[in-house]
Enzyme design. Structure first.
Site, PDB file in Angstrom:
ATOM      1  N   ASN A 169      -1.571  -7.891  10.537  1.00 40.08           N
ATOM      2  CA  ASN A 169      -0.824  -8.870  11.347  1.00 40.08           C
ATOM      3  C   ASN A 169      -0.815 -10.282  10.755  1.00 40.08           C
ATOM      4  OD1 ASN A 169      -3.555  -8.827  12.097  1.00 40.08           O
ATOM      5  ND2 ASN A 169      -3.134  -9.764  14.071  1.00 40.08           N
ATOM      6  N   GLY A 245      -9.697  -6.135  12.914  1.00 32.18           N
ATOM      7  CA  GLY A 245      -8.765  -5.025  13.121  1.00 32.18           C
ATOM      8  C   GLY A 245      -8.975  -4.360  14.459  1.00 32.18           C
ATOM      9  N   SER A 246      -8.714  -3.064  14.485  1.00 31.00           N
ATOM     10  CA  SER A 246      -8.694  -2.356  15.762  1.00 31.00           C
ATOM     11  C   SER A 246     -10.103  -2.051  16.266  1.00 31.00           C
ATOM     12  CB  SER A 246      -7.909  -1.059  15.611  1.00 31.00           C
ATOM     13  OG  SER A 246      -8.611  -0.175  14.763  1.00 31.00           O
ATOM     14  N   ALA A 248     -11.133   0.806  17.456  1.00 30.28           N
ATOM     15  CA  ALA A 248     -11.595   2.124  17.004  1.00 30.28           C
ATOM     16  C   ALA A 248     -12.202   2.031  15.602  1.00 30.28           C
ATOM     17  CB  ALA A 248     -10.440   3.114  17.019  1.00 30.28           C
ATOM     18  N   THR A 249     -11.486   1.368  14.693  1.00 30.66           N
ATOM     19  CA  THR A 249     -12.012   1.246  13.329  1.00 30.66           C
ATOM     20  C   THR A 249     -13.262   0.377  13.327  1.00 30.66           C
ATOM     21  OG1 THR A 249      -9.813   1.556  12.413  1.00 30.66           O
ATOM     22  CG2 THR A 249     -11.412   0.544  10.973  1.00 30.66           C
ATOM     23  N   GLY A 250     -13.262  -0.669  14.158  1.00 31.11           N
ATOM     24  CA  GLY A 250     -14.434  -1.543  14.252  1.00 31.11           C
ATOM     25  C   GLY A 250     -15.675  -0.765  14.664  1.00 31.11           C
ATOM     26  N   GLU A 267     -14.301  -8.658  14.193  1.00 32.64           N
ATOM     27  CA  GLU A 267     -13.387  -9.382  15.069  1.00 32.64           C
ATOM     28  C   GLU A 267     -12.344  -8.370  15.517  1.00 32.64           C
ATOM     29  OE1 GLU A 267     -10.458 -10.709  16.462  1.00 32.64           O
ATOM     30  OE2 GLU A 267      -9.981 -11.945  14.705  1.00 32.64           O
ATOM     31  N   CYS A 301      -4.365 -10.767  17.672  1.00 29.17           N
ATOM     32  CA  CYS A 301      -5.505 -10.202  18.396  1.00 29.17           C
ATOM     33  C   CYS A 301      -5.876 -11.063  19.602  1.00 29.17           C
ATOM     34  CB  CYS A 301      -6.684 -10.012  17.474  1.00 29.17           C
ATOM     35  SG  CYS A 301      -7.096 -11.471  16.529  1.00 29.17           S
ATOM     36  N   GLU A 475     -16.456 -16.684  13.534  1.00 27.34           N
ATOM     37  CA  GLU A 475     -15.896 -17.305  12.347  1.00 27.34           C
ATOM     38  C   GLU A 475     -15.642 -18.779  12.676  1.00 27.34           C
ATOM     39  OE1 GLU A 475     -13.757 -14.204   9.872  1.00 27.34           O
ATOM     40  OE2 GLU A 475     -12.863 -13.733  11.800  1.00 27.34           O
TER      41      GLU A 475
HETATM   42  P1  NAI Z   1      -7.140  -0.650  11.589  1.00 24.37           P
HETATM   43  O1  NAI Z   1      -8.172  -1.364  12.353  1.00 24.37           O
HETATM   44  O2  NAI Z   1      -7.356   0.813  11.385  1.00 24.37           O
HETATM   45  O3  NAI Z   1      -6.956  -1.318  10.152  1.00 24.37           O
HETATM   46  C1  NAI Z   1      -7.428  -2.584   9.808  1.00 24.37           C
HETATM   47  C2  NAI Z   1      -7.992  -2.526   8.401  1.00 24.37           C
HETATM   48  O4  NAI Z   1      -9.105  -1.626   8.355  1.00 24.37           O
HETATM   49  C3  NAI Z   1      -7.020  -2.003   7.337  1.00 24.37           C
HETATM   50  O5  NAI Z   1      -7.216  -2.711   6.145  1.00 24.37           O
HETATM   51  C4  NAI Z   1      -7.447  -0.570   7.171  1.00 24.37           C
HETATM   52  O6  NAI Z   1      -7.089  -0.037   5.919  1.00 24.37           O
HETATM   53  C5  NAI Z   1      -8.951  -0.684   7.314  1.00 24.37           C
HETATM   54  N1  NAI Z   1      -9.636   0.537   7.692  1.00 24.37           N
HETATM   55  C6  NAI Z   1      -9.185   1.550   8.469  1.00 24.37           C
HETATM   56  N2  NAI Z   1     -10.131   2.484   8.606  1.00 24.37           N
HETATM   57  C7  NAI Z   1     -11.221   2.080   7.917  1.00 24.37           C
HETATM   58  C8  NAI Z   1     -12.521   2.614   7.693  1.00 24.37           C
HETATM   59  N3  NAI Z   1     -12.909   3.779   8.204  1.00 24.37           N
HETATM   60  N4  NAI Z   1     -13.384   1.895   6.943  1.00 24.37           N
HETATM   61  C9  NAI Z   1     -13.033   0.714   6.420  1.00 24.37           C
HETATM   62  N5  NAI Z   1     -11.812   0.160   6.593  1.00 24.37           N
HETATM   63  C10 NAI Z   1     -10.919   0.830   7.340  1.00 24.37           C
HETATM   64  O7  NAI Z   1      -5.760  -0.927  12.245  1.00 24.37           O
HETATM   65  P2  NAI Z   1      -4.365  -0.165  12.077  1.00 24.37           P
HETATM   66  O8  NAI Z   1      -4.564   1.329  11.943  1.00 24.37           O
HETATM   67  O9  NAI Z   1      -3.612  -0.793  11.012  1.00 24.37           O
HETATM   68  O10 NAI Z   1      -3.734  -0.490  13.480  1.00 24.37           O
HETATM   69  C11 NAI Z   1      -4.157   0.264  14.594  1.00 24.37           C
HETATM   70  C12 NAI Z   1      -4.211  -0.570  15.841  1.00 24.37           C
HETATM   71  O11 NAI Z   1      -5.157  -1.607  15.697  1.00 24.37           O
HETATM   72  C13 NAI Z   1      -2.938  -1.299  16.154  1.00 24.37           C
HETATM   73  O12 NAI Z   1      -2.096  -0.489  16.900  1.00 24.37           O
HETATM   74  C14 NAI Z   1      -3.402  -2.503  16.925  1.00 24.37           C
HETATM   75  O13 NAI Z   1      -3.466  -2.190  18.286  1.00 24.37           O
HETATM   76  C15 NAI Z   1      -4.792  -2.744  16.440  1.00 24.37           C
HETATM   77  N6  NAI Z   1      -4.921  -3.894  15.550  1.00 24.37           N
HETATM   78  C16 NAI Z   1      -5.645  -4.950  15.968  1.00 24.37           C
HETATM   79  C17 NAI Z   1      -5.809  -6.046  15.177  1.00 24.37           C
HETATM   80  C18 NAI Z   1      -6.599  -7.221  15.623  1.00 24.37           C
HETATM   81  O14 NAI Z   1      -6.596  -8.240  14.956  1.00 24.37           O
HETATM   82  N7  NAI Z   1      -7.297  -7.151  16.715  1.00 24.37           N
HETATM   83  C19 NAI Z   1      -5.161  -6.146  13.863  1.00 24.37           C
HETATM   84  C20 NAI Z   1      -4.441  -4.956  13.484  1.00 24.37           C
HETATM   85  C21 NAI Z   1      -4.341  -3.886  14.306  1.00 24.37           C
END
Ligand code: NAI
Ligand code: MG
Length: 494
Positions: A169, A245-246, A248-250, A267, A301, A475
């Site tokens: 984003n 990021g998300s 779930a990934t967090g 974050e 976010c 941050e």
């Molecule tokens: P994501 O959280 O999966 O991706 C963010 C980053 O993490 C990307 O660089 C991705 O390649 C990396 N990543 C993914 N899985 C990983 C892992 N297991 N280990 C290390 N790095 C990993 O987000 P995604 O799939 O692009 O979007 C999914 C949802 O997340 C969106 O629909 C949105 O709701 C939310 N999101 C929230 C953000 C925020 O700033 N709070 C920013 C982007 C997405």
């Protein structure tokens, strides 16, 4: 889409074979080739060749090797390099904004303002910390037994190699937050952009090298999160992970960091609230909603998704908001007149439309929008949904899109309790001319960042981060020092 308007150097950059940036050099990745899609029309604007594990390993080793030179460089010289990079970004402002806009669908206006100008501001702010990150001298408390004396002092030492994982984003700005904080503390970085928006950071890394950053201090590795992202954060040379990021990934990353014992800043998003009081008139409330919920198609976010309106005003506000949303100019992000561009990628577009359908099925009322646009690209109308009740599912699921849910409240206390019942707490805003009331409420809102009569505004001097499920660490401000340095105590007998 009118790519003819792109600067010639941008067109040339997009055509290049892209991969990673390691040891001060651009290299083409040997892994999977990923198409970079312009979300405004679905066209392929470029290709990034992901890193192999071997290339990712070299990036980590290169960052580790560069640590000695970087941490030993006089602090003012480190600060001067950050300032130089800020100047360089200013020179390349238009080109960077264009690359970012065609890869993410962000309007060019916002790409200039938020991606490039904010990145410059953050770089300059963090550069100002150079030479000011210090420990303290301490008086030892225990008595001496034989006339000997003691003194002690602390130092702030860089944690080491930082792996920064960046979402799509704000692919320059969020990367700069992590890079500038880490570098000024004496750490080196390996950054992994999102696979949707991998290009601008490659350009930033090239510019950094032109500025004179030593090889290995800034590395960029591209590829998918689950493969390469996971590899980088588990690498033995990684001392600290900084992730945005998300949720779930967090969560995934938190488990990995706990297992491997790495330091971690998270974050994450959530479901942020904006609470409007009835002393504001309808126009003021509508202006506030536009600021809180719809900037960058809601893909922020910290944006608000749950909007709490006084029951006495909700009908009039929604009527005015409907007219305002209908007038939003949606279209080509490169056109300066455009107010809203497409959703950044197909997956996100599908997710948002899906959540809107679910809300309809649950009985929530679409006040405005709710549809995709009948044209190429991933366009979704700005959408306002009136929640059927406090229990509406939509009130707890992050859409990360141009979708706000509206809830009428009668009782301030009840509204506060419902807002605080959320498992998340990144940000919130409270809107009132009665500043003492707003301050009182700000103390009770469970969010790491509370705005009064504003929303989404981030300043490098003001710490930012989430409470509860929305994150770990802070941050900006002086708060970042805790995250990127290790406090060492040194005791002396004399
Ligand atoms: P994501 O959280 O999966 O991706 C963010 C980053 O993490 C990307 O660089 C991705 O390649 C990396 N990543 C993914 N899985 C990983 C892992 N297991 N280990 C290390 N790095 C990993 O987000 P995604 O799939 O692009 O979007 C999914 C949802 O997340 C969106 O629909 C949105 O709701 C939310 N999101 C929230 C953000 C925020 O700033 N709070 C920013 C982007 C997405
Ligand atoms: Mg939103």
């Amino acid at each position: 889409m009118n790519n003819d308007n792109l600067l010639p150097q941008v067109r040339a950059f997009l055509k290049r074979a892209h991969g990673n940036f390691v040891e001060g050099l651009s290299e083409v990745g040997g892994g999977e080739a990923i198409d970079i899609i312009n979300p405004a029309d679905g066209s392929v604007v470029g290709i990034v060749n992901s890193a192999t594990q071997q290339q990712a390993n070299l990036a980590m080793l290169s960052a580790e090797k560069a640590l000695g030179e970087w941490r030993n460089m006089p602090t003012l010289q480190r600060g001067a390099l950050l300032l130089k990079l800020a100047d360089k970004l200013a020179q390349e402002r238009e080109a960077l904004a264009q690359i970012e806009s065609v890869c993410s669908g962000k309007t060019l206006q916002l790409a200039r303002m938020l991606e490039v100008e904010q990145s410059i501001a953050f770089l300059r702010y963090f550069a100002g910390w150079a030479g000011k990150i210090n420990g303290e001298t301490l008086d030892v408390s225990l008595p001496s037994f034989a006339g000997e004396k003691y003194t002690a002092f602390t130092r702030r030492q860089p944690v080491g190699v930082v792996v920064g994982i960046i979402p799509w984003n704000f692919s320059i700005m969020i990367a700069i937050w992590k890079l500038a904080a880490a570098l000024v503390c004496g750490c080196t970085v390996v950054l992994k952009p999102s696979e949707y928006t991998p290009l601008t950071l490659l350009r930033v890394a090239e510019l950094a090298t032109e500025c004179g950053f030593p090889a290995g201090v800034i590395n960029v590795i591209n590829g998918r999160g689950a493969g390469l992202g996971a590899y980088l954060i588990e690498h033995p040379a990684c001392a600290k992970i900084s992730f945005t990021g998300s949720v779930a990934t967090g969560q995934h990353i938190k488990e990995s960091a706990t297992k491997t014992g790495k330091k971690l800043t998270l974050e994450l998003g959530g479901k942020n609230a904006a609470l409007f009081f009835d002393d504001l008139n309808e126009d003021e409330i509508v202006n506030g909603i536009m600021e809180a919920g719809y900037l960058n198609q809601g893909q922020i976010c910290a944006a608000a998704e749950n909007i709490w309106l006084p029951a006495s005003k909700i009908e009039a506000v929604l009527a005015k908001l409907k007219a305002r949303l209908a007038a939003v100019k949606i279209g080509d992000p490169l056109d300066d007149a455009t107010e809203m561009g497409p959703i950044a990628n197909k997956a996100q577009y599908d997710k948002i439309l899906n959540l809107i359908e679910k809300a309809k099925a649950d009985g929530d009322e679409i006040i405005y929008g709710g549809q995709s646009l009948d044209k190429k690209g991933y366009f979704v109308q700005p959408t306002a949904i009136r929640a059927a009740s406090f229990n509406s599912q939509l009130l707890s699921e992050e859409t990360f899109g141009p979708v706000c849910s509206f809830i009428a409240y009668h009782d301030e206390e009840e509204a506060l309790q419902k807002i605080n019942a959320s498992p998340f707490g990144l940000s919130a805003s409270v809107w009132s001319h009665n500043i003492s009331k707003a301050l009182r409420v700000s103390e009770r809102l469970e969010a790491g960042m509370v705005w009064i009569n504003m929303h989404t505004f981030l300043d490098p001097a003001v710490p930012f981060g989430g409470m509860k499920g929305s994150g770990i660490g802070r941050e900006f401000g002086s708060a970042f020092i805790e995250d990127y340095t290790e406090l060492k105590s040194i005791m002396v007998r004399y």
